[in-house]
Design a protein around this motif. Structure first.
Motif, PDB file in Angstrom:
ATOM      1  N   GLY A   1      -0.449   1.650  -0.647  1.00 44.61           N
ATOM      2  CA  GLY A   1       0.271   2.333  -1.710  1.00 44.61           C
ATOM      3  C   GLY A   1      -0.616   2.621  -2.887  1.00 44.61           C
TER       4      GLY A   1
ATOM      5  N   GLU B   1       0.482  -2.816   4.452  1.00 40.31           N
ATOM      6  CA  GLU B   1       1.113  -2.197   3.289  1.00 40.31           C
ATOM      7  C   GLU B   1       0.056  -1.417   2.525  1.00 40.31           C
ATOM      8  OE1 GLU B   1       3.362  -4.775   0.676  1.00 40.31           O
ATOM      9  OE2 GLU B   1       2.802  -3.557  -1.052  1.00 40.31           O
TER      10      GLU B   1
ATOM     11  N   ASN C   1      -0.989  -6.150  -2.174  1.00 44.86           N
ATOM     12  CA  ASN C   1       0.390  -5.799  -1.856  1.00 44.86           C
ATOM     13  C   ASN C   1       1.231  -5.881  -3.122  1.00 44.86           C
ATOM     14  OD1 ASN C   1      -0.205  -8.687  -1.257  1.00 44.86           O
ATOM     15  ND2 ASN C   1       2.022  -8.781  -1.229  1.00 44.86           N
ATOM     16  N   ASP C   2       2.278  -5.144  -3.077  1.00 44.90           N
ATOM     17  CA  ASP C   2       3.085  -4.969  -4.275  1.00 44.90           C
ATOM     18  C   ASP C   2       4.004  -6.175  -4.463  1.00 44.90           C
ATOM     19  OD1 ASP C   2       4.295  -3.879  -6.461  1.00 44.90           O
ATOM     20  OD2 ASP C   2       5.755  -2.743  -5.285  1.00 44.90           O
TER      21      ASP C   2
ATOM     22  N   ASN D   1       4.783   2.524  -2.062  1.00 44.59           N
ATOM     23  CA  ASN D   1       4.353   1.649  -0.969  1.00 44.59           C
ATOM     24  C   ASN D   1       4.764   2.239   0.369  1.00 44.59           C
ATOM     25  OD1 ASN D   1       3.437  -0.461  -2.681  1.00 44.59           O
ATOM     26  ND2 ASN D   1       5.560  -1.137  -2.931  1.00 44.59           N
TER      27      ASN D   1
END
Lengths: 1118, 453
Positions: A823, A821, A236-237, A838
Motif C-alpha cells: 500500500g 500487504e 503493514n498498516d 492497502n
C-alpha cells in the motif's frame, strides 16, 4: 500557509549545503525550491520606506520582500535604528544601503535562497569561529512529553547536527559561538525551531523543546509485542485510534461499541442483538479458516485476554428443561472492560501480527492500552451520561394462542414458542381460536453511567485511578400475565425472553508507574469489572396452574415468576512490567500478567413455591378452564436485575485464566545508517480455560512459548526494513515441535528521494509492503483425539467418566497463511489530507477441514480434521481524511474509509464434510466460507383459497442455490466534524455503509407469524423458510445498508464559568447513534444476527435491532 | 427391584474388588475433573483411566439404550408425541416417521450412539484386562453383557447389512463389513458366553448374561436353547438403569440416560394407525397397570398421557424374570405344549396388578394357534412396554410366524397425530444413515437390498 512554506524552506536550507552540514541528510522537499516564493528572487525589486526601525527589522523586511531566508552571524550586531527609503532597487542594492556603516555585509547564498549577514572583517570572524560550544538537549513530544528518538537536530548555518537517542536526548559539539537557530525535524512531526545563543561565557547550553506531532499517522508510535515502533517503520498498516476521540462523538457503552464506532476499514463488528450485553463477533479482513477460530487476539496492557468465551460451545450453559443448555447470550469478554479506561486501540491486521504474537494472532490482534498517570497535580474528572434508547423496527408483540387440540377438544394450547414458530397454524385443517397477550418489546431503554477518575503523580510515581458504574436497561418488555383458573401447559418461552434485559457493570481501573531512577521504570495495571446480566422475566399471577417446559407446575392461587436467566461475571486483568534502560541504546524488561474471568450463569430457576420438577399433579386442576389468560393489569413491566436467592440452577461454569509472562531485550544503535536491532522473547503466554457445566465446552490448554526477533534497518531516514521472526517452541499440538513465523516489511518514503516530482500537492508519499506467515493451530483433541471427562449418572449417582469423544490426527499441521500487504500513504502539506491505501492477499494453505467418517466408526460423524483445503482472502482498504479548515477559529474535517474483502475456497479436498446440496451452509470450491445457499421458490399459490400459503401450496427447488456471503464484501464509513468558537463547539457525524451480504429475514407480522391475509409473496417466503430451515428459519436476502451512525454536538462551557466552579473544564454533549437506516432489507436489522460466533449466521427473528440512542453527557475536570 | 446398583454391588462383593474397581466415589473425588476436558492418552493408559473408560462405556450404553427405547417406541405405536409439543423442525420430522428417509435421522443417531458404545466397551475390556487382570472380572463381565445387548438392539432394529467397524481413540479406523442380523445375534451369544465363562460372584450379572443369550437365541429362532438359558432366572429378577431427571437438570450431566426428556410430550394412543395394539382400551377395560393411562380421582380415563415414566425416577429394565418367562412361553408354544404356554403367560400376569390392587386375572387358552400367537405378542407388548422390544417383536411376527406385514405394522392415519400418516412401507428397516454416508465412506458396506430385511 505561509508558515508552512517557511518551515519547508528552513528544511531546504538544512539540506542545501549553504553553510550547513550535509548531515543529517534530508531530502524532504529538496526540490520544492523551484516552486517556492524565495527561489531566484535576488534580482527582485525592493521598495520600502521606513523610519527609526532597528536594522535587523529592516533587513528582515528586505528578506521578506525578496522571499528569502535570513541568517546572520552571532557577532553581527544589528540593533541600531535606521531610516531608509528604497524604490525598485534589487536585493543586493537594498542590503548594501541598509548595512552601510554597520560593520556587516550581506551576500546571497549560491543557490539563491538565503541572505547571509557576516561581519565585514572576515579574518576576525574566522578567528572567532574557531571558538565553539556544545548544544545539549532533549526533544520531547508536545503531547506526551516523552522523548522522541530519531529526531534530526541541526544548527542552522553550520555543519553541526545530531540525531536524538531513544530517550530524545542529543548532543551537538563544536557549534560556533554566536546566535543560531536550532531546527529539529522528524518525519511525522511538524519541525521545531528554537533560537539559541552560545557565547564565551556560556559556550555550552542545554535546550529542551517540544515537537508537535503531525496529524498524519506517520507520527504514530505503535505498541507491538516487541516494544514501540514508529508506524512509519512498519510495512503493514497498523491502525491506532484514540478512544477519547471516539467517545467524544459517539455513545460508546462498551469496548465493542468503541471498535464499531472506530470504523476501521476491514474490521467488522457483528452484533448478536441490540440488547444490553449482547455479544459481538469481530472479524478482521474477513474469514480465513473453515474449521478453526477466526477471532482476533485481544491484548490489554500486554496481557492476553480471553476472547473465546462467547464461542458457541460455551455461550451459556445454564440449564433449561431436560438439561439442555440455553443459548442465552452473555457479553463478549472484551466488554468486561470499561471503554472509558482505554487510551488507545491498535488494530494489527497484517502479516506482523503472527510474528509478534504467535499463532493465536493469526486472525489479527487488537491491542488496548489503558490510561496512564502523568507528572503533575491530581486531576479529577467526573462524568455522567444518560442515554435514552428507543427500539427501531420493533415488533409489537407475540401471541399466546390456544384452540382445539388433536382430539377436537377445546383444550390444547399453543405455546408461546410453538405459536411463534407457526406450529399452531394449520392450513385450513384446524380452526384455532386465538387468545393472547402482547410481549411488548418496544419500551424505552436507558443507560446511566457515572465515571470518576483521577490522574497525577510526580517524576517518580504516576497514577491513574478510575471507577465507573453503568446501568443499562434494555428495550425488551416482558409481560405480567394473570392466569384465571387456567391451566397453562408447557410454556416454552420464546427465545426473545432469554436475551439480556438489563446489565449492570462496576469497573475499576488503575495504573501506577514507578520511575525510581532514570534507568528503571515499573508499570502496574489492574482492570477489574463485575457485571450482572439479567434476562427477562414473566410474572404470572392469578389462580391458574401451569408448567414451564415441564419443569414446574404452579400451585393454584400462587404466583409464578419465570426468570429466563442471566449471568454474573467477574473479570480482572492485571499486569506488571519492568523496564530497565541502562543506556540509551539498549533496554530490557519483562512483564507478567494474568487475565481471569469467572462467569456464573443462571438458568430459568426461580419457581416460587415449587422445587425443580413436578410440584403438583396435573389432575388436581382438571376442573379448571383450559386456558384463560389476560394481560396483566396496567402496563407490562420488566422485572429484571433481581437476585435469585432461591435459584436452583446456578452454574459456575467458566473460569478462564491466562498467564502472560514475557521478557524482552531491545537494542537500538544509531549509526551513520541507522540500524535498529530489536531482540525480544515475547510473548510467552499460557492460557487455561476451564469449563464446568453442561454442553460441549472444550477445555483446552493453550500454551504458547517462543521468542521473536525483529531487526529494523533505517536507511537514510527514508527507507525502512523490518525483519521479524518468531519461533514458537511448542503449541497445543506436537509439543516437541515448533512453529516459525517470519515477517518482512519495508516502507519507503519516496517523497524524500530526489526524483520525486517537485510539486506541492503531495508532501509525503510512503510506499509500504509486508509479507509474513501466520498459522492457526488445531486443538489438542484434533491431534490426539481420545477421551474427555464427562459427568454421568450411573446407579443414581453422578460420577465422572471418560467419554470417547474425538478422533485424532497426529499428522495434522497448523493452517499456514501467507499474507502480503502492500500500500501507500499520501500526505498533503499542512496535514490537510491523508490517504492510506492497502491491498491484502492472504492465502491459506493446509486449511483444516473436517473429513467424514462413516457412522459405523462409532466416532463423531463430524469426522477428524485434515489439512486438505486452501482458502484465499483478498482485501482493499482505503482511508481518506482531510482537514479543509484548520485554524484557531475553526476546524473542518471530513473523511472516510472503505474496505472490500473477498474470500474464496480454492480447494476442499476429497471427502471433506461438505453439506448436501439441500443445505444452506454448503462449502463449495470457488465460493466463500460462510456463503449462504437457499432453496429457490419456484412457485406458490393459495390453492384452497383459505388465504394462507401452506407447505403443500409451495413449490421449492430441489437444490439450494448461491445467495451470497454472510460477511459484507464492502464496508465504508464517512465522517465529518466542524469546530467553532475556538473549538469549544463541535458538531460531528458519521455514516456507515455495508453490503452486499446475506442476512436471514423472518417475514412475520407483529404477532410473530404470517397470518391469513398477509401478502402471499410474504407468506410464501416465510413458509419456504420454515420448510427449508435446517438451521435457520429466515429467508436469505442479499442486503446493503446505509446508516446514520452517529451525530453529536459538544460544547465546552466558557472558562470563566467553569473557573467559577473551580474546574478546569466543563463539557456537555448530546450524542445520537443509529439515527437512520436505509436498506433493502425487509427484516429487522441487517447488522444484527442471532449467531454471535463462528462463521455461520442465523436469522434475525429472535433478536432486537440495534436501538436508537440519544445520550446526554456532562464531564467535569478539576 | 434390582437396580444397576446391584451390578456394582455384585462387583464389589469381594473386598478386593471393592477397593480396586467399583468405588465410584473415589473416582469422583480424585478426578478433579472438568467436564469436557480432554483426557490425554497417557491418563487413559492407567488403572484409573481404565476405570474411567469402563464407566464411560456404561454411561454411553445407558444413553444408547434410552434413546433406542424411545426411538423404537416412536417407530411403533407405543407412544405418540403431541404434535404441538414439537420442539423444533427436527422433532417434527422425526415424528413423521413413515417416509423412510425421515426415519433415518433417528435411526442413524441411535446406530451411531450404539457404535460409540460398542467401541468404548471393547476398549474398556482391553484396558481392564491390561490393568486389572482378574481383579477386574466384574467390570469385564458387565462390559460383555452390555456388548451383547448392543448387538441385539442393533440387530433388532436394522436391516441386514449392518457395518460394524473398528476404531480406537488413537484415530485408527478400520471400516467393517456389513453383517447380517443373524451374525449380530451370534455375536451377542458369544459375548454372553464370554461373560458367563468368567467366574464371578454376581447373580444379577449372570442373570443379565443369561438374558442376553436367551434374547439373541430367541431372535434366531432357537427357542429351546433360549428357554434353557434363562431357566434359572427367577421371576422377580429385574435389572436395568434408573435415572434422576432432576439431577440431570441440576447437574447438567452429559448423558440423559433414559426416556422422558419432556414428560408430557409423549402419550399413549389407542391403536395408532390401523393395526396397532389397543393400549388404552385394554388398559381401561382390564385395569391393566402394565400400560397405565392417566385417570382422574374417580379412576376414569381422562387423559392419554402415559405416566409410566412420568416419575422423576424410573427404571427401565434391560432384562427381567418376566421376560424370561415369556421366552419360556414362546418355547412351549413352539413345542405345542399349550398348558405350559398358558401357565407361563399367567405366571407373568400374576406379577402385575390391576388398579384395584389385585393381580391380573389368569387367562385361558384362546383355542387356536393364531390366537395364541396374538396372545403371546400382546402379553409381550404389555409386559415389555417401552423397553425397546416392539420392533423386534413385529419383525419376528413376520419372519418367524409368517404374518403379513400389513397385519402387523400400523398403517394409515396415525390416530393421535392427525397430520401424520404411516407410510406404505410397513417395515421399519432403516439403513445406517439416510444421507448415505456409510455407503460413501465405508467401502465394505453393502446396502440392505442385498440382504434379507
Amino acid at each position: 500557509m505561509r508558515f508552512q512554506y517557511a518551515k519547508v524552506l528552513a528544511l531546504v536550507l538544512v539540506s542545501s549545503g549553504i553553510g550547513v552540514s550535509q548531515e543529517p541528510e534530508s531530502h524532504l522537499g529538496r526540490n520544492f525550491t523551484s516552486l517556492l516564493p524565495g527561489a531566484g528572487q535576488s534580482a527582485r525589486s525592493i521598495s520600502l520606506d521606513v523610519k527609526d526601525v532597528h536594522l535587523s527589522e529592516l533587513i528582515q523586511k528586505i528578506a521578506d520582500q525578496a522571499g528569502l531566508q535570513l541568517s546572520w552571524s552571532g557577532k553581527v550586531v544589528l540593533d541600531r535604528k535606521v531610516s531608509l527609503t528604497l524604490k525598485n532597487v534589487d536585493v543586493q542594492e537594498a542590503l548594501g544601503q541598509a548595512l552601510r556603516g554597520s560593520g556587516a555585509k550581506a551576500s546571497i547564498s549560491s543557490n539563491g535562497k538565503m541572505i547571509v549577514i557576516v561581519p565585514e572583517k572576515q579574518d576576525s570572524i574566522s578567528r572567532q569561529s574557531q571558538a565553539t560550544g556544545t548544544v545539549r538537549g532533549r526533544v520531547i513530544d508536545s503531547a506526551s512529553k516523552n522523548g522522541v528518538p530519531g529526531v534530526a537536530v541541526s544548527v542552522l548555518g553550520t555543519r553541526a547536527a545530531a540525531v536524538t537517542k531513544s530517550d530524545g536526548t542529543f548532543s551537538i559539539p563544536q557549534v560556533p559561538l554566536g546566535r543560531h537557530t536550532l531546527i529539529a525535524r522528524l518525519l511525522g512531526y511538524r519541525s521545531g525551531e528554537r533560537a539559541i545563543v552560545l557565547n564565551e561565557k556560556s559556550p555550552d547550553i542545554n535546550v529542551t523543546f517540544a515537537v508537535v506531532a503531525s496529524a498524519s499517522r506517520l507520527s504514530e508510535v505503535v505498541t507491538t509485542a516487541t516494544g514501540q515502533q514508529r508506524r512509519l517503520e512498519v510495512g503493514n498498516d497498523i491502525v491506532k485510534i484514540n478512544a477519547r476521540e471516539i467517545m467524544d462523538r459517539a455513545p460508546v457503552r462498551s469496548v465493542s461499541d468503541l471498535i464499531r464506532h472506530a470504523q476501521v476499514p476491514g474490521v467488522n463488528v457483528l452484533t448478536a442483538s441490540g440488547e444490553p450485553g449482547a455479544p459481538t463477533r469481530i472479524r478482521m479482513r474477513g474469514i480465513g479458516s473453515i474449521s478453526q477460530s477466526t477471532d482476533p487476539a485481544i491484548i490489554v496492557d500486554g496481557i492476553w485476554v480471553n476472547s473465546k468465551m462467547s464461542d458457541s460451545s460455551i455461550i451459556n450453559r445454564a440449564f433449561g428443561a431436560g438439561g439442555q443448555s440455553r443459548a442465552n447470550y452473555t457479553p463478549s469478554p472484551i466488554d468486561n472492560i470499561d471503554p472509558a479506561t482505554i487510551e488507545t486501540v491498535e488494530f494489527i491486521r497484517g502479516p506482523s501480527a503472527a510474528s509478534l504474537y504467535g499463532h493465536e494472532a493469526a486472525n489479527g490482534v487488537i491491542v488496548f492500552t489503558t490510561r496512564r498517570g502523568s507528572d503533575g497535580q491530581a486531576s479529577w474528572s467526573y462524568s455522567y451520561s444518560h442515554d435514552w434508547d428507543a427500539q427501531v423496527r420493533a415488533k409489537n408483540g407475540y401471541w399466546v394462542g390456544y384452540g382445539t387440540d388433536v382430539f377436537g377438544n377445546f383444550n390444547d394450547i399453543c405455546t408461546i414458542r410453538t405459536h411463534y414458530n407457526l406450529d399452531c397454524i394449520q392450513d385450513s385443517t384446524i380452526n384455532l381460536n386465538r387468545f393472547g397477550f402482547l410481549l411488548d418489546e418496544s419500551g424505552p431503554g436507558s443507560i446511566d453511567i457515572h465515571r470518576l477518575s483521577v490522574r497525577g503523580g510526580s517524576n517518580k510515581i504516576t497514577y491513574s485511578l478510575s471507577t465507573s458504574y453503568q446501568d443499562n436497561i434494555g428495550t425488551r418488555r416482558t409481560p405480567r400475565v394473570d392466569m384465571i383458573r387456567a391451566r397453562l401447559l408447557n410454556i416454552s418461552l420464546p427465545s426473545e425472553l432469554r436475551y439480556p434485559g438489563r446489565k449492570k457493570d462496576l469497573s475499576l481501573s488503575s495504573a501506577f508507574g514507578f520511575t525510581p531512577n532514570r534507568i528503571l521504570n515499573i508499570d502496574l495495571t489492574v482492570n477489574a469489572n463485575n457485571s450482572n446480566l439479567r434476562q427477562g422475566e414473566i410474572e404470572f399471577s392469578g389462580d391458574g396452574l401451569g408448567s414451564i417446559d415441564t419443569m414446574a407446575v404452579l400451585n393454584r392461587g400462587k404466583g409464578l415468576t419465570i426468570s429466563t436467566g442471566g449471568s454474573d461475571a467477574f473479570h480482572v486483568s492485571s499486569g506488571i512490567s519492568v523496564n530497565l534502560r541502562p543506556d540509551s541504546w539498549w533496554n530490557m524488561g519483562g512483564s507478567v500478567g494474568a487475565d481471569i474471568t469467572e462467569r456464573r450463569d443462571h438458568g430459568r430457576n426461580d419457581f416460587r413455591d415449587c422445587d425443580m420438577g413436578v410440584c403438583e399433579p396435573l389432575e388436581d386442576v382438571a376442573g379448571a378452564p383450559r386456558l384463560r389468560l389476560r394481560q396483566g393489569s396496567g402496563s407490562t413491566k420488566v422485572l429484571t436485575g433481581r437476585t435469585f436467592a432461591g435459584g436452583k440452577i446456578s452454574t459456575p461454569f467458566d473460569r478462564f485464566v491466562s498467564f502472560t509472562p514475557s521478557i524482552h531485550l531491545d537494542i537500538r544503535r544509531n549509526m551513520d545508517r541507522q540500524v535498529l536491532l530489536n531482540l525480544s522473547e515475547v510473548p510467552f503466554g499460557a492460557e487455561q480455560g476451564s469449563g464446568n457445566g453442561n454442553g460441549s465446552m472444550t477445555a483446552n490448554d493453550v500454551i504458547t512459548a517462543g521468542y521473536a526477533v525483529t531487526t529494523g534497518i533505517n536507511v537514510m531516514d527514508k527507507m525502512y526494513f523490518d525483519i521479524g521472526f518468531r519461533q514458537d517452541a511448542g503449541s497445543v499440538i506436537k509439543r516437541n515441535s515448533s512453529s516459525s513465523y517470519p515477517r518482512l516489511s519495508t516502507s519507503w518514503v519516496v517523497s524524500e528521494e530526489g526524483f520525486f516530482p517537485k510539486n506541492r500537492l503531495i508532501e509525503v508519499l510512503v510506499l509500504r509492503g509486508a509479507f509474513g506467515y501466520a498459522a492457526v493451530h488445531p486443538e489438542e483433541a484434533d491431534v490426539n483425539g481420545g477421551y474427555r471427562y464427562r459427568r454421568a449418572i450411573i446407579n443414581d449417582e453422578i460420577i465422572w467418566v471418560g467419554e470417547l469423544g474425538s478422533v485424532g490426527n497426529n499428522k495434522l499441521v497448523p493452517e499456514r497463511s501467507f499474507e502480503f500487504e502492500g500500500g501507500f500513504d499520501v500526505y498533503l502539506p499542512g496535514d490537510r489530507a491523508e490517504l492510506i491505501f492497502n491491498f491484502v492477499n492472504k492465502y491459506l494453505r493446509n486449511a483444516i477441514i473436517d473429513r467424514s467418517l462413516p457412522p459405523s466408526s462409532g466416532l463423531p460423524t463430524t469426522g477428524r480434521k485434515e489439512n486438505i483445503s486452501r482458502v484465499q482472502n483478498r482485501s482493499i482498504e482505503v482511508t481518506l481524511n482531510t482537514s479543509l479548515i484548520d485554524n484557531d477559529l475553526m476546524l473542518l474535517r471530513i473523511g472516510g474509509s472503505m474496505a472490500t474483502v473477498n474470500n474464496v475456497i480454492r480447494r476442499l479436498g476429497n471427502n471433506a464434510i461438505v453439506n448436501s446440496n439441500t443445505s444452506r451452509d454448503r462449502l463449495v470450491e470457488g465460493y466463500q466460507i460462510g456463503s449462504v445457499w437457499d432453496l429457490p421458490v419456484l412457485g406458490y399459490g393459495d390453492v384452497n383459497g383459505d388465504g394462507y400459503i401452506a407447505q403443500n401450496e409451495l413449490i421449492l427447488g430441489d437444490t439450494t442455490v448461491y445467495k451470497g456471503w454472510n460477511t459484507p464484501k464492502f464496508t465504508a464509513a464517512y465522517t465529518g466534524e466542524i469546530s467553532l468558537l475556538q473549538r469549544n463547539l463541535t458538531f460531528s457525524f458519521s455514516l456507515s455503509q455495508q453490503g452486499p451480504h446475506v442476512q436471514y429475514a423472518t417475514f412475520r407480522d407483529n404477532y410473530g407469524e404470517v397470518v391469513v391475509g398477509a401478502p402471499l409473496p410474504l407468506q410464501a417466503l416465510s413458509v419456504a423458510s420454515r420448510v427449508r430451515a435446517q438451521r435457520s428459519g429466515g429467508t436469505a436476502m442479499n442486503v446493503s445498508e446505509l446508516r446514520l451512525n452517529t451525530v453529536s454536538v459538544s460544547y465546552n462551557l466558557p472558562k470563566s464559568f467553569s473557573q467559577r466552579l473551580n474546574s478546569k473544564l466543563i463539557a456537555i454533549s448530546l450524542q445520537g447513534s443509529n439515527l437512520g437506516l436505509w436498506t433493502n432489507y425487509s427484516g429487522r436489522d441487517p447488522m444484527v444476527n442471532s449467531t454471535p460466533v463462528g462463521n455461520l449466521i442465523s436469522d434475525d427473528g429472535y433478536v432486537l435491532p440495534i436501538p436508537r440512542k440519544f445520550a446526554f453527557n456532562v464531564r467535569v475536570e478539576l | 427391584m434390582i437396580k444397576l446398583r446391584s451390578i456394582i454391588g455384585a462387583c464389589i462383593g469381594s473386598p478386593l474388588v471393592l477397593l480396586a474397581a467399583c468405588n465410584l466415589n473415589s473416582i469422583t473425588d480424585s478426578a478433579n475433573s472438568i467436564d469436557g476436558e480432554l483426557i490425554t492418552p497417557d491418563v487413559i493408559e492407567s488403572k484409573e483411566g481404565a476405570r474411567w473408560v469402563y464407566l464411560g462405556a456404561v454411561a454411553r450404553f445407558n444413553d444408547f439404550f434410552g434413546r433406542n427405547t424411545m426411538g423404537v417406541a416412536r417407530f411403533t405405536d407405543e407412544v405418540s408425541v403431541l404434535p404441538d409439543k414439537f420442539q423444533d423442525a427436527n422433532d417434527a420430522r422425526i415424528n413423521n416417521i413413515r417416509p423412510e428417509e425421515e426415519s433415518y435421522y433417528v435411526a442413524g443417531d441411535i446406530l451411531t450412539r450404539g457404535q460409540s458404545t460398542k467401541v468404548q466397551l471393547q476398549q474398556a475390556t482391553q484396558l481392564i484386562d491390561k490393568y486389572y487382570g482378574s481383579s477386574g472380572s466384574a467390570m469385564k463381565v458387565h462390559s460383555q453383557a452390555l456388548l451383547g445387548l448392543f448387538y441385539i438392539i442393533i440387530a433388532d432394529n436394522y436391516c441386514s447389512g449392518i457395518a460394524i467397524s473398528e476404531s480406537n481413540y488413537g484415530g485408527e479406523f478400520i471400516p467393517g463389513p456389513a453383517l447380517s442380523r443373524d451374525s449380530l445375534y451370534m455375536r451377542a451369544v458369544a459375548s454372553a458366553d464370554n461373560g458367563l465363562s468368567i467366574n464371578i460372584d454376581s447373580v444379577p450379572l449372570n442373570n443379565l448374561l443369561k438374558g442376553v443369550k436367551a434374547r439373541a437365541l430367541n431372535n434366531l429362532g432357537r427357542y429351546k436353547e433360549a428357554a434353557e438359558a434363562i431357566a434359572d432366572v427367577p421371576d422377580a429378577f429385574s435389572l436395568g438403569e434408573i435415572f434422576s431427571f432432576s439431577e440431570i437438570r441440576a447437574e447438567g450431566v452429559g448423558y440423559q440416560p433414559l426416556v422422558p426428556i419432556a414428560i408430557d410430550k409423549y402419550h399413549i394412543l389407542n391403536s395408532k394407525g390401523l393395526n396397532g395394539v389397543i393400549w388404552v382400551a385394554d388398559s381401561s377395560a382390564h385395569q391393566d397397570m402394565r400400560i397405565p393411562v392417566r385417570t382422574n380421582a374417580a379412576g376414569n380415563y381422562i387423559y392419554p398421557l402415559q405416566p409410566e415414566y412420568f416419575s422423576a425416577k424410573k427404571m427401565i429394565a434391560f432384562f427381567s424374570g418376566a421376560e424370561a418367562r415369556l421366552i419360556e412361553a414362546e418355547y412351549h408354544l413352539q413345542e405345542g405344549n399349550i398348558p405350559q404356554f398358558i401357565e407361563k403367560i399367567n405366571s407373568v400376569r400374576r406379577l402385575y396388578k390391576q388398579r384395584s390392587g389385585s393381580t391380573l386375572p389368569d387367562i385361558v387358552d384362546p383355542g387356536n394357534h393364531n390366537s395364541r400367537v396374538d396372545l403371546l405378542f400382546k402379553e409381550r407388548a404389555y409386559t415389555l412396554y417401552l423397553t425397546g422390544r416392539r420392533i423386534a417383536d413385529m419383525r419376528r411376527l413376520t419372519s418367524h410366524y409368517g404374518r403379513e406385514p400389513e397385519t402387523v405394522w400400523p398403517t394409515g392415519k396415525s390416530e393421535g397425530a392427525q397430520f401424520i400418516m404411516y407410510g406404505s412401507n410397513y417395515f421399519f428397516v432403516p439403513e445406517v444413515q439416510g444421507n448415505g454416508s456409510e455407503a460413501n465412506l465405508n467401502p465394505n458396506y453393502n446396502r440392505c437390498e442385498n440382504y434379507d430385511i
